[in-house]
Scaffold this motif. Sequence first.
Motif, short mmCIF file in Angstrom:
data_model
loop_
_atom_site.label_atom_id
_atom_site.label_comp_id
_atom_site.label_asym_id
_atom_site.label_seq_id
_atom_site.Cartn_x
_atom_site.Cartn_y
_atom_site.Cartn_z
N ASN A 87 0.95 -1.21 -0.19
CA ASN A 87 -0.36 0.06 0.07
C ASN A 87 0.75 1.43 -0.30
OD1 ASN A 87 -2.76 1.51 -0.07
ND2 ASN A 87 -2.66 1.60 1.85
N SER A 88 1.72 1.63 -0.91
CA SER A 88 2.46 2.40 -1.43
C SER A 88 2.62 3.31 -2.50
CB SER A 88 3.96 2.16 -0.56
OG SER A 88 4.43 1.35 -2.15
N ILE A 89 2.91 4.75 -3.24
CA ILE A 89 2.73 4.15 -4.26
C ILE A 89 3.79 3.57 -4.98
CG2 ILE A 89 0.82 7.14 -3.38
CD1 ILE A 89 4.27 8.49 -3.49
N THR A 90 3.65 4.21 -6.45
CA THR A 90 4.42 3.25 -7.70
C THR A 90 6.05 3.95 -7.53
OG1 THR A 90 3.92 4.90 -9.30
CG2 THR A 90 2.86 2.54 -8.71
N ASN A 91 6.10 5.38 -6.90
CA ASN A 91 7.62 6.37 -7.22
C ASN A 91 7.51 7.09 -6.38
OD1 ASN A 91 9.48 7.97 -9.18
ND2 ASN A 91 10.07 6.06 -9.07
N ASN A 92 8.52 7.75 -5.97
CA ASN A 92 8.93 9.04 -5.27
C ASN A 92 8.72 10.30 -6.19
OD1 ASN A 92 8.30 7.94 -2.60
ND2 ASN A 92 10.48 7.49 -2.46
N TYR A 93 8.67 10.11 -7.60
CA TYR A 93 8.67 11.21 -8.42
C TYR A 93 7.56 11.99 -9.23
CZ TYR A 93 10.92 14.40 -11.77
OH TYR A 93 11.16 15.85 -12.55
N ILE A 94 6.74 12.84 -8.63
CA ILE A 94 5.67 12.72 -8.86
C ILE A 94 5.32 13.66 -10.23
CG2 ILE A 94 3.16 13.54 -7.91
CD1 ILE A 94 4.68 11.05 -6.74
N VAL A 95 4.86 13.22 -10.94
CA VAL A 95 5.19 14.06 -12.34
C VAL A 95 3.09 14.75 -12.13
CG1 VAL A 95 4.90 14.18 -14.76
CG2 VAL A 95 6.69 12.50 -13.44
N ASP A 96 2.34 14.29 -11.83
CA ASP A 96 0.64 14.99 -12.18
C ASP A 96 0.08 14.09 -10.73
OD1 ASP A 96 -1.46 16.40 -12.92
OD2 ASP A 96 -1.46 14.95 -14.71
N ILE A 97 -0.44 15.26 -10.39
CA ILE A 97 -2.04 14.56 -9.79
C ILE A 97 -3.08 15.15 -10.55
CG2 ILE A 97 -2.66 14.68 -7.22
CD1 ILE A 97 0.30 16.04 -6.66
N TRP A 106 -5.48 10.16 -8.21
CA TRP A 106 -4.62 9.86 -9.20
C TRP A 106 -3.66 10.68 -9.17
CZ3 TRP A 106 -6.38 5.06 -11.92
CH2 TRP A 106 -7.12 5.16 -11.81
N VAL A 107 -2.23 9.74 -8.76
CA VAL A 107 -0.64 9.77 -8.84
C VAL A 107 0.26 9.24 -9.84
CG1 VAL A 107 0.92 10.66 -7.56
CG2 VAL A 107 -1.16 10.06 -6.71
N GLY A 108 0.04 10.25 -11.21
CA GLY A 108 0.97 9.28 -11.70
C GLY A 108 2.47 10.05 -11.62
N THR A 109 3.72 9.06 -11.83
CA THR A 109 4.98 9.09 -11.45
C THR A 109 5.96 8.76 -12.53
OG1 THR A 109 5.19 6.88 -10.48
CG2 THR A 109 4.42 8.14 -8.79
N ALA A 110 7.10 8.84 -12.42
CA ALA A 110 8.12 8.36 -12.99
C ALA A 110 7.98 6.77 -13.75
CB ALA A 110 9.36 8.97 -13.31
N ASN A 111 7.48 5.69 -12.39
CA ASN A 111 7.28 4.98 -12.68
C ASN A 111 6.01 3.81 -12.48
OD1 ASN A 111 8.90 2.22 -12.94
ND2 ASN A 111 8.91 1.93 -10.35
#
Length: 168
Positions: A87-97, A106-111
């Motif tokens: 239950n954690s987000i896919t990556n720490n580099y957040i691109v869009d929310i 919805w959290v878009g990441t680099a991964n």
Amino acid sequence: MKTMNKKYIIYMLLLIILLITTNIVYVSAYNNINFKNITSEDGLSQGTVETIIQDDQGYIWLGINDGLCRYNGYEFKIYKHDEELENSITNNYIVDIKQDNSGNIWVGTANGLSKIDTKTDLITNYNMNDEEKSLSHYNIGDILITKSGDVLVGTSDGLNIYNPELSI
């Protein structure tokens, strides 16, 4: 003829007074804008903010280079990727929310892509490796929520449309 000149002078004086007072009001209104600087000393986990939204509950969501921060005006809740936690987000580099019509974040990441159910705080991840929740590419570029509620995700390899019937 002299009355015409007097009327002209009075109109010109009124116009000048109007312009001066309008300028004073305009300048004083914009000189009173204040900003509060929120830094890591206030709880922000990192200083480079990539994206920011305010959800329908009033929370401010900040996508930074070191995770996702939810700010309630007083303190931060930090969401970070953890290999050992499901239950954690896919990556720490957040691109869009973005927030959808159901209140999910919805959290878009680099991964990959993560969806946070704000009622339960449950995180669902979407990436290239999962058969049922597959994306065309792990590198998210942009997220769009349409007026009808469709979730569109732009990746490095094209456009993806979320199908809620295939989600957990």
